[in-house]
Each structure stands twice: as structure tokens, then as C-alpha cells.
Design a protein around this motif. Sequence first.
Motif, PDB file in Angstrom:
ATOM      1  N   ASP A  94      82.061  19.129  19.592  1.00 22.42           N
ATOM      2  CA  ASP A  94      82.513  18.005  18.773  1.00 22.42           C
ATOM      3  C   ASP A  94      82.846  16.859  19.719  1.00 22.42           C
ATOM      4  O   ASP A  94      83.903  16.831  20.342  1.00 22.42           O
ATOM      5  N   CYS A  97      85.849  13.593  19.250  1.00 20.83           N
ATOM      6  CA  CYS A  97      86.440  14.538  18.297  1.00 20.83           C
ATOM      7  C   CYS A  97      87.658  13.998  17.565  1.00 20.83           C
ATOM      8  O   CYS A  97      88.037  14.551  16.531  1.00 20.83           O
ATOM      9  N   GLY A 100      90.216  16.434  16.170  1.00 22.35           N
ATOM     10  CA  GLY A 100      89.604  17.759  16.186  1.00 22.35           C
ATOM     11  C   GLY A 100      89.345  18.331  14.804  1.00 22.35           C
ATOM     12  O   GLY A 100      89.089  19.531  14.668  1.00 22.35           O
ATOM     13  N   ALA A 103      85.760  19.952  14.500  1.00 24.47           N
ATOM     14  CA  ALA A 103      85.681  21.206  15.260  1.00 24.47           C
ATOM     15  C   ALA A 103      86.433  22.319  14.552  1.00 24.47           C
ATOM     16  O   ALA A 103      85.946  23.450  14.450  1.00 24.47           O
ATOM     17  N   ALA A 117      85.547  20.506  22.210  1.00 24.96           N
ATOM     18  CA  ALA A 117      85.776  19.160  21.692  1.00 24.96           C
ATOM     19  C   ALA A 117      86.183  18.238  22.835  1.00 24.96           C
ATOM     20  O   ALA A 117      86.767  18.685  23.829  1.00 24.96           O
ATOM     21  N   ASP A 119      87.368  13.847  23.661  1.00 23.39           N
ATOM     22  CA  ASP A 119      87.610  12.492  23.166  1.00 23.39           C
ATOM     23  C   ASP A 119      88.261  11.653  24.256  1.00 23.39           C
ATOM     24  O   ASP A 119      88.951  12.177  25.144  1.00 23.39           O
TER      25      ASP A 119
END
Length: 260
Positions: A94, A97, A100, A103, A117, A119
Motif C-alpha cells: 500500500d 498509505c 493504512g 492495507a 505500507a 507514506d
Amino acid sequence: MDDDPLTAALRSAGCVFAEEEAALLRAECRDPADLDARLARRVAGEPLEVVLGWAGFDGLRVPVAPGVFVPRRRSLLLVEVAATLARPGDVVLDLCCGTGALAAAVSGRRPDVEVWAADLDAAAVACARRHLPPERVLHGDLFAPLPPDLRSRVGVLICNAPYVPTAAIGAMPPEARDHEARHALDGGADGHEVHRRVLAEAGGWLRSDGVLLFECADTQAATLLALVDEAGLVPGRHEADSEADSEADGTVVVSGGQPA
């Protein structure tokens, strides 16, 4: 006229679902002082999810915090497509993300996959680590924080990158425009700036039969499919195409894995 002062205050502030919001606030608050404080934040325009500290998504309570991107119902289409295309044992990544939510939802539907994940937003990553395995939630720009051993192993890459054109951000609802991080919304001049960056590197991380899924606006699907074609990704377990859910206003572009 409302008998309940909490519902009345929310309705006066423009909350369409005032009764439902009042019930959620009451259930979440510890005491009257906490309720008064959260009501004041909501009346001032903060998103309900931020005031509550969580967002409902695919039957889950996803932690959220001030400034983070609040997961939208339209993103359930990404979850549905990813869960359908994933195979047992797949690595599902992901990217971008946020909290999350995607995910976690894919993991909930497909406990037989290995979810990762990543980000750029530290506050969002902190939220994601509260309900996903923290060692698999990475902080950094796109693929940069991923461990090298994930290269060529990703079976399904889901990416809800920012895709609002810069000039259109001013027309977004205030709850998003004024309370979510700009970098979680701004997709550059045409909304595809981050998509191009993902496409430039995705082939090195996807398995040869892997798939890449993007969320986008319905008006962007044709352009995004052209960018996928330009990137030269060959079909994985799905030909490049787009899918839409008109009821939830969701659109997903699906593409293949390795460069031709």
C-alpha cells in the motif's frame, strides 16, 4: 425543533447527519467536559473522524489524527479489486498509505497475504502503525524506505496517490481543503505528478505477474491508462483497464507488472 441540544448545535453548524454524529460523539467522550471540547471542534469545522480519533472503513475503526488524510468510501473499490486479484502468499504493498486503511482492509479480507505500507507523512504513518504491524509500515518518499528484499516480489501494488489538480484544491470541501495536509491532496498541474513517479519505478518492485492499482477521478482514467501504456508495463494477472463504482464514486486503473 430539536430536544437534544447536542444534535441542535451540530445541525446549526451545518452537519447533515447531526443525530448520528451526536450519538458517535457521546459514545466516544469520557465526560461532559470532553464532549463539550469535541463539540466545539466539530462546530468549528474539523472533520468528524478527526474529532472522534477514528474513521470507519470497511468495517474497521482506522485511527486518524489532525492533518492526516481521512479515508474515503470511494477507496473501497481499490480494496475490492486488490483482494480479488491477490493470490495466497502475495506481498501486497500500500503505497501512499496514509492511515493504512487500505492495507488493513485488504489484510482483513485476505489474511493469507503479506501486507506492507509506506507514506511520506509522519503523522499518517504513526496512525497506520497503531493498527498494522509497525515494522511493515515505513516512513519515506514512495519506494525509498522499502527494504531491498521486496524488489521483484510485490504481487499487488495499491496506490491512492494524491490526484487533485493543484488548481482544483481551492474548490474542495473545507473539511479536506482546510484540515488535510496539502501533500496528501495535490497531484500537480494535471493530477498525475505522483502517478508518473510511481510508474517510473514500479516495474523494479513488482513481480513479473504483479499488478498495479491506482485510484483516480473518473475523468482521469483515460489519461492514466495512457501513462501506464507509455511506461511500458506488460500485463501481469490483469490487462490494463479501469473499473468504476458509480455509487461510491470510485475509479481504479489496473495495470501489469514488469516493463516490456
